[in-house]
Design an enzyme around this catalytic site. Structure first.
Site, PDB file in Angstrom:
ATOM      1  N   HIS A 145      -4.071   3.667  11.035  1.00  0.00           N
ATOM      2  CA  HIS A 145      -5.025   2.597  11.320  1.00  0.00           C
ATOM      3  C   HIS A 145      -4.275   1.282  11.112  1.00  0.00           C
ATOM      4  O   HIS A 145      -3.510   1.142  10.155  1.00  0.00           O
ATOM      5  CB  HIS A 145      -6.249   2.680  10.393  1.00  0.00           C
ATOM      6  CG  HIS A 145      -7.269   3.686  10.865  1.00  0.00           C
ATOM      7  ND1 HIS A 145      -8.156   4.305  10.012  1.00  0.00           N
ATOM      8  CD2 HIS A 145      -7.520   4.167  12.116  1.00  0.00           C
ATOM      9  CE1 HIS A 145      -8.921   5.134  10.727  1.00  0.00           C
ATOM     10  NE2 HIS A 145      -8.545   5.070  11.998  1.00  0.00           N
ATOM     11  N   HIS A 188      -1.460   6.077   6.899  1.00  0.00           N
ATOM     12  CA  HIS A 188      -2.055   6.530   8.162  1.00  0.00           C
ATOM     13  C   HIS A 188      -1.919   5.425   9.197  1.00  0.00           C
ATOM     14  O   HIS A 188      -1.520   4.309   8.878  1.00  0.00           O
ATOM     15  CB  HIS A 188      -3.505   6.970   7.956  1.00  0.00           C
ATOM     16  CG  HIS A 188      -4.481   5.897   7.588  1.00  0.00           C
ATOM     17  ND1 HIS A 188      -4.338   5.098   6.458  1.00  0.00           N
ATOM     18  CD2 HIS A 188      -5.637   5.466   8.192  1.00  0.00           C
ATOM     19  CE1 HIS A 188      -5.362   4.264   6.381  1.00  0.00           C
ATOM     20  NE2 HIS A 188      -6.157   4.452   7.417  1.00  0.00           N
ATOM     21  N   ASP A 202      -7.168   5.029   2.518  1.00  0.00           N
ATOM     22  CA  ASP A 202      -8.513   5.239   3.051  1.00  0.00           C
ATOM     23  C   ASP A 202      -8.958   6.702   2.923  1.00  0.00           C
ATOM     24  O   ASP A 202      -8.280   7.611   3.392  1.00  0.00           O
ATOM     25  CB  ASP A 202      -8.549   4.825   4.527  1.00  0.00           C
ATOM     26  CG  ASP A 202      -8.303   3.339   4.689  1.00  0.00           C
ATOM     27  OD1 ASP A 202      -7.986   2.678   3.689  1.00  0.00           O
ATOM     28  OD2 ASP A 202      -8.434   2.845   5.817  1.00  0.00           O
ATOM     29  N   ASP A 241      -4.741  -1.649   9.997  1.00  0.00           N
ATOM     30  CA  ASP A 241      -4.722  -2.446   8.752  1.00  0.00           C
ATOM     31  C   ASP A 241      -3.733  -1.875   7.733  1.00  0.00           C
ATOM     32  O   ASP A 241      -3.526  -2.457   6.671  1.00  0.00           O
ATOM     33  CB  ASP A 241      -6.127  -2.582   8.144  1.00  0.00           C
ATOM     34  CG  ASP A 241      -6.835  -1.265   7.934  1.00  0.00           C
ATOM     35  OD1 ASP A 241      -6.709  -0.367   8.789  1.00  0.00           O
ATOM     36  OD2 ASP A 241      -7.526  -1.120   6.899  1.00  0.00           O
ATOM     37  N   HIS A 242      -3.077  -0.749   8.079  1.00  0.00           N
ATOM     38  CA  HIS A 242      -2.102  -0.158   7.154  1.00  0.00           C
ATOM     39  C   HIS A 242      -0.666  -0.175   7.692  1.00  0.00           C
ATOM     40  O   HIS A 242       0.258   0.199   6.988  1.00  0.00           O
ATOM     41  CB  HIS A 242      -2.512   1.278   6.794  1.00  0.00           C
ATOM     42  CG  HIS A 242      -3.822   1.294   6.076  1.00  0.00           C
ATOM     43  ND1 HIS A 242      -3.929   1.431   4.707  1.00  0.00           N
ATOM     44  CD2 HIS A 242      -5.088   1.111   6.534  1.00  0.00           C
ATOM     45  CE1 HIS A 242      -5.205   1.348   4.363  1.00  0.00           C
ATOM     46  NE2 HIS A 242      -5.932   1.160   5.454  1.00  0.00           N
ATOM     47  N   HIS A 251      -9.995  11.304   5.967  1.00  0.00           N
ATOM     48  CA  HIS A 251     -10.316  10.050   6.639  1.00  0.00           C
ATOM     49  C   HIS A 251     -10.562  10.363   8.114  1.00  0.00           C
ATOM     50  O   HIS A 251     -10.480  11.519   8.523  1.00  0.00           O
ATOM     51  CB  HIS A 251      -9.139   9.086   6.423  1.00  0.00           C
ATOM     52  CG  HIS A 251      -9.425   7.676   6.787  1.00  0.00           C
ATOM     53  ND1 HIS A 251     -10.601   7.028   6.482  1.00  0.00           N
ATOM     54  CD2 HIS A 251      -8.665   6.741   7.425  1.00  0.00           C
ATOM     55  CE1 HIS A 251     -10.546   5.788   6.933  1.00  0.00           C
ATOM     56  NE2 HIS A 251      -9.385   5.587   7.509  1.00  0.00           N
TER      57      HIS A 251
HETATM   58 ZN   LIG Z   1      -7.937   0.749   6.111  1.00  0.00          ZN
HETATM   59 ZN   LIG Z   2      -8.217   3.814   7.876  1.00  0.00          ZN
END
Ligand SMILES: [Zn+2]
Ligand SMILES: [Zn+2]
Length: 301
Positions: A62, A60, A210, A64-65, A140
């Site tokens: 976000h 996804h 997530d 941090d990914h 999520h």
């Molecule tokens: Zn994350």
């Molecule tokens: Zn996330």
């Protein structure tokens, strides 16, 4: 099937934890799942040969990914990569990469194929001689998919020591494909099971990026050999987990138990916790065969 964790942190930075990135080694190919900030440095630290990197999967959008993706692709380009790279990810990823590369006037010398994943239903992404890969929906805050990676069972192993020296080489493939051989020239019959043994069994790895605690996941990951499931919080923060669409260690373990997986690997820990001991304690109380993901460590299944 070898799974190496490169990052165990979640969105807020923690001095000892990197954001999400997991490497899967299958035969001679490398697959990267999620590519948090700095993933290219983790690959260097772990002496990973990026030439073998064939597929990247982004769960996804976000940061941090995927914040490490543009950096990694740019470095592959500087390193004169020519092999095609296939990237599976959510709608929007292509637009995002094109914008970054066009604004920096970067022309890649290798081909990138970006395939859009469907967050609403399970779908097959890849099916070749050695791999079968599916996505499945996760719940999520934004569209997010999990990945199910199956290394197919190896062909039967031909026991060459048992074969006579005049056995025609042309029939080898028939034996490894599981067929018996009737040599019409000599009239000899070779029963398959007399001259072969079982190849290695199929292995499966499921990656639940997530997600809120969601039993809908269970049907997609039944009996896998290894389940990676996020565990951002402990039960004391159960409400916070719900509000932010994340899971607790105990909830991840409940999913593992319901799906009757063989082993559970926890990651994506919130920066609010310095010690991770309670994550293991909490999950193991529900599902004993639990491991905490460790950066740079591999699990072989
Ligand atoms: Zn994350
Ligand atoms: Zn996330």
């Amino acid at each position: 099937l070898e799974i190496t964790t490169l990052g165990i942190g979640s969105a807020s930075p923690h001095k000892e934890r990197h954001p999400s990135a997991t490497l899967v080694k299958v035969a001679n190919d490398l697959l990267l799942i999620d590519c948090g900030e700095g993933t290219q440095y983790r690959l260097l630290e772990n002496r990973i040969k990026t030439k073998r990197l064939k597929y990247i999967f982004i769960s996804h959008l976000h940061g941090d990914h995927y914040f490490g993706l543009v950096g990694l692709l740019s470095s592959l380009n500087m390193n004169k990569r020519t092999e095609e790279l296939i990237i599976y990810g959510p709608v929007g990823l292509k637009k995002l990469l094109n914008l970054q590369f066009s604004l920096s006037d970067t022309k890649l010398n290798f081909k990138i194929s970006i395939k859009v994943t469907n967050p609403d239903t399970a779908e097959e992404l890849l099916n070749n001689d050695s791999l079968l890969i599916h996505t499945f929906p996760l719940k999520h805050r934004i569209s997010c998919t999990g990945f199910l990676i199956a290394q197919k069972a190896a062909k039967r192993k031909v026991l060459t020591d048992l074969l006579p020296s005049d056995f025609p080489a042309a029939y080898f493939k028939m034996l490894s494909d599981g067929q018996s051989v009737n040599d019409t020239h000599t009239g000899k019959f070779y029963k398959n099971t007399d001259f072969t043994s079982d190849g290695e069994e199929s292995k499966t790895f499921a990656y639940c990026s997530d997600t809120i605690f969601d039993t809908e996941i269970v049907k997609h990951i039944k009996n896998v050999d290894l389940l990676y499931h996020e565990a951002t919080f402990l039960e004391t923060e159960k409400n916070r987990a719900k509000i932010t669409f994340h899971a607790t260690a105990s909830e991840a373990a409940q999913i593992a138990k319901l799906a009757q997986v063989k082993q559970l690997l926890l990651g994506h820990f919130s920066a609010r916790y310095d010690s991770l001991d309670l994550f293991l304690e909490e999950a193991a109380a529900v599902f004993p065969n639990t491991l905490l993901a460790e950066q740079g460590k591999s699990v072989i299944i």
